[in-house]
Design a protein around this motif. Sequence first.
Motif, PDB file in Angstrom:
ATOM      1  N   GLU A 181      45.908  54.957  42.423  1.00 20.97           N
ATOM      2  CA  GLU A 181      44.642  54.534  41.836  1.00 20.97           C
ATOM      3  C   GLU A 181      44.886  53.411  40.845  1.00 20.97           C
ATOM      4  O   GLU A 181      44.216  52.409  40.797  1.00 20.97           O
ATOM      5  N   ARG A 216      44.091  47.405  36.910  1.00 21.19           N
ATOM      6  CA  ARG A 216      43.664  47.900  38.204  1.00 21.19           C
ATOM      7  C   ARG A 216      44.495  47.186  39.246  1.00 21.19           C
ATOM      8  O   ARG A 216      45.294  46.342  38.935  1.00 21.19           O
ATOM      9  N   ASN A 220      36.033  43.778  27.376  1.00 15.58           N
ATOM     10  CA  ASN A 220      34.697  43.589  26.806  1.00 15.58           C
ATOM     11  C   ASN A 220      33.778  42.879  27.776  1.00 15.58           C
ATOM     12  O   ASN A 220      32.876  42.171  27.386  1.00 15.58           O
ATOM     13  N   GLY A 221      34.027  43.072  29.031  1.00 15.79           N
ATOM     14  CA  GLY A 221      33.115  42.578  30.045  1.00 15.79           C
ATOM     15  C   GLY A 221      33.095  41.086  30.234  1.00 15.79           C
ATOM     16  O   GLY A 221      32.100  40.529  30.655  1.00 15.79           O
ATOM     17  N   SER A 272      29.088  37.756  38.345  1.00 16.67           N
ATOM     18  CA  SER A 272      29.111  39.152  38.768  1.00 16.67           C
ATOM     19  C   SER A 272      29.540  40.013  37.602  1.00 16.67           C
ATOM     20  O   SER A 272      30.360  39.621  36.799  1.00 16.67           O
ATOM     21  N   GLU A 273      28.980  41.189  37.517  1.00 21.15           N
ATOM     22  CA  GLU A 273      29.378  42.108  36.448  1.00 21.15           C
ATOM     23  C   GLU A 273      30.827  42.476  36.659  1.00 21.15           C
ATOM     24  O   GLU A 273      31.271  42.658  37.772  1.00 21.15           O
ATOM     25  N   GLU A 274      31.558  42.573  35.603  1.00 22.34           N
ATOM     26  CA  GLU A 274      32.994  42.667  35.757  1.00 22.34           C
ATOM     27  C   GLU A 274      33.553  43.604  34.705  1.00 22.34           C
ATOM     28  O   GLU A 274      33.194  43.523  33.552  1.00 22.34           O
ATOM     29  N   ALA A 275      34.404  44.461  35.104  1.00 27.70           N
ATOM     30  CA  ALA A 275      34.954  45.385  34.125  1.00 27.70           C
ATOM     31  C   ALA A 275      36.190  44.816  33.468  1.00 27.70           C
ATOM     32  O   ALA A 275      37.244  45.414  33.461  1.00 27.70           O
ATOM     33  N   GLY A 276      36.087  43.643  32.941  1.00 30.08           N
ATOM     34  CA  GLY A 276      37.238  43.049  32.258  1.00 30.08           C
ATOM     35  C   GLY A 276      37.227  43.429  30.806  1.00 30.08           C
ATOM     36  O   GLY A 276      36.501  44.315  30.393  1.00 30.08           O
ATOM     37  N   ARG A 316      23.275  35.550  32.480  1.00 31.08           N
ATOM     38  CA  ARG A 316      24.337  35.794  31.534  1.00 31.08           C
ATOM     39  C   ARG A 316      23.813  35.809  30.110  1.00 31.08           C
ATOM     40  O   ARG A 316      23.012  34.979  29.738  1.00 31.08           O
ATOM     41  N   ARG A 350      46.762  48.138  30.801  1.00 27.87           N
ATOM     42  CA  ARG A 350      46.292  48.991  31.863  1.00 27.87           C
ATOM     43  C   ARG A 350      45.622  48.115  32.875  1.00 27.87           C
ATOM     44  O   ARG A 350      44.704  47.411  32.568  1.00 27.87           O
ATOM     45  N   GLU A 371      37.999  39.164  42.661  1.00 28.64           N
ATOM     46  CA  GLU A 371      36.834  38.994  41.808  1.00 28.64           C
ATOM     47  C   GLU A 371      36.828  37.649  41.144  1.00 28.64           C
ATOM     48  O   GLU A 371      35.795  37.013  40.989  1.00 28.64           O
TER      49      GLU A 371
END
Lengths: 547, 326
Positions: free
Chosen positions: A18, A495, A471-472, A465-469, A524, A493, A503
């Motif tokens: 994962e 992914r 602080n986004g 695109s929304e991104e889990a970076g 945005r 950490r 992405e």
Amino acid sequence: MNAPIIDPLQGDFPEVIEEYLEHGVIKCVAFNHRGSLLAAGCADGSCVIWDFETRGIAKVLRDNDCAAAITSVSWSKYGHRLLVSAADKSLTLWDVSTGEKIARTTLQQTPLHARLNPGLSSPSLCLACPLSSAPMIVDFEIGCTTLLPVCVPEMPDVLAPPQRSKCPESGPPFSPAAACFNKCGDLVYVGNAKGEILIVDYKSVRVLALVPVSGGSAVKNIVFSRDGKYLLTNSHDRIIRIYENLLPAKDVLRSLEDLGKNVDGVDGVEKMKTVGSKCLTLFREFQDLVTKMHWKAPCFSGDGEWVVGGSACKGEHKIYIWDRAGHLVKILEGPKEALIDLAWHPVHPVIVSVSLTGLVYIWAKDYTENWSAFAPDFKELEENEEYVEREDEFDLMPETGKVKVSSVNEDEEVDIETVEKDAFSDSDMSVEELRYLPAEPIPDTNEEQDELKLIEARISASPASEEAGQNGHVTDLVSSPQAEEMGETRGKRKRKPSEKAMELQAEKAKASKASGRTVREKSRAVGDQEIDESVNGGGDDDDDAYY
Amino acid sequence: MPSGGNGVGNGAGTSGGSQTFKPYRHLKTLEGHTAAISCVKYSNDGSLLASASLDKSMILWSATNYSLIHRYEGHSSGVSDLAWSSDSHYTCSASDDCTLRIWDARAPYECLKVLRGHTNFVFCVNFNPPSNLIVSGSFDETIRIWEVKTGRCVRVIKEAHSMPITSVHFNRDGSLIVSGSHDGSCKIWDAKEGTCLKTLIDDKSPAVSFAKFSPNGKFILVATLDSTLKLSNYASGKFIKVYTGHTNKVFCITSAFSVTNGKYIVSGSEDNCVYLWDLQHKTILQRLQGHTDTVISVTCHPLHNQIASSANHLDRTIRIWKQEDA
């Protein structure tokens, strides 16, 4: 609990990597009782505790006296204490919530494994297995160490082959022995170099029973399942053996004594063997007949249904999973780095493996979307079913009205408060468990705030695109998100790298399109001034409707 | 402007109930906000009350004497929702400026973190029980899960709904998230993986304005904009209780479970009253009158028999109601 709506058809073991955790070079890992925290020992002598839910670092335990690699970590039963053994022959006991050192002692040899007594709530008693001498009990409070016997002195037996006739109490000089506590912590099971399992009462330092392992090959690892019903041994003959524990869960010592008394007519070693045969029976044997590989860090799954072992071959990271009936159900293959430690999550079907490069890989189930979840009336069928329509299904005016008879009794009492007893509170709840370390938000510094505002200002009207970076923020500038990742948290950490790369590419493609801005479109967020304009100016009518 | 109303409406008797219902009476009115108050919540330990408003600020009140402790400023736009951490040390606010802020509920009452990532108004927020994660729902139709400690966005559930998300809530052990949206659906998500586990309702209308788990995590209370509150056993997917009588067609009004003395469902209403229903019998026990505009948010004190309610623009006050003793 969410048990009722999770698909029971899926097997309960992990399938893919994962993500991975990184903090220096990790040497060994251990989950706490519930699997909410993961402790890991590093090569630089520090110990890091991850909050397994957020996958962020909860605490770092660092001892300035110790700079040697950690060889093992062990939690106390309720998670308040952590025992750490290191390559400089030391054993340190830490208090987890305060992060303070409780005690520290130095042994004669480097302990390879050290385990806290699982029966006590605040244990200061532990079992240490050094590389080249007998396992010992170390008591931090009294400050003494007690060597445990690794073999039973045999009666002189004429028929026995000469080289095995006698052995001194403490065993030959380099006889590594593996040992573990039983579930309630009043017995120690020792697996010695002769291929025997000794059941030892460590308080009186007596061997109470003996179980010979078939094949007589040295025992390298010995470990109990979580519920104490099964025992696993890993031997030098490359076979993992599972024994069923016949002793009762409570009052084990008394049962053993009684067993000993009931055996008549035999004495010494024979007596021990007879008692032993009543304590453990061989249940299964696992080996890889094809490659005949050595196993590393074998253990049980949290519910004892699965047995997992890592292959000890260099250059490959393979994890074998068997079910208790003996079938090999899965081989997990990781990147080409040797595996040095393994742990199965106590609750979830998750495995954590440590590679030689010091990374901690988290293996979990590969989740496929359950399409029946998207509509309330849908139900997933196991196989195709032939649909037989009603007589009047296609009539223009069906005779019977389609009235769904509500089978719900609306007057039934509803209980919104009682909670079922937890499956994992298997003992008395008098001691409060330490499940989580409190998450204190680290205050944003001023520099970080300014940096983020600058980045925000640069991304004007382009939809992203929304991104889990971090602080986004993933901008069309490739360098900044990575720079942020480096700076922000101490433990990195990531992914899967491919996802991020994809992405970023999608990012660049979209950034080139220009778009107008409507109130509800994905525009945005820009700096403060522009927000005021767009939100208060254009959006007022809609705002009111939603409040 | 607050009226001097006493707050006792017509209370229907508890037919068949084992104890007679003691009505709530108005205790105090709190003023301080200059615009509609979108949310009020008591802290878990019952010592503090926090209120969030469209005047861009959040106020911290003492729950013992209801004095104003601190006014939090910092958002650049109205605040729609707030949540307390389990240890009552932190609050998190969701705002129209597309950010969430974590505030310290202890002196010096600083803003500790700003969570950025949403691309439109953030409408709802909640902590998970261990309070190491925050879930937020937004007008950008995504649900985001944030790590409290670092402020990092751990997961984005994209296209969670096809219209603004009105409500998000963790269940008791933090393994599930329920979300309600204007698109009329109410969905349950696996908190670890972000996958949809179940859809409770899937009609286009009416919109789901509020959804939350019961204290034991077995039931979900869902409010829809057809003036209905429903209690659902989500494992079976069936609605077992329906509560009506109030008016809720426009605003996202929060409701609450009251469990300190008898089991009630409490909700605000667009007819300016606070409604109390008997949980089992679904009868209206009391209508608390006094507000002069829609009652948007209600919260029940975790230990004492008190309710706090807040209202819309024309009223701008918080009213505290206390149950009569003996």
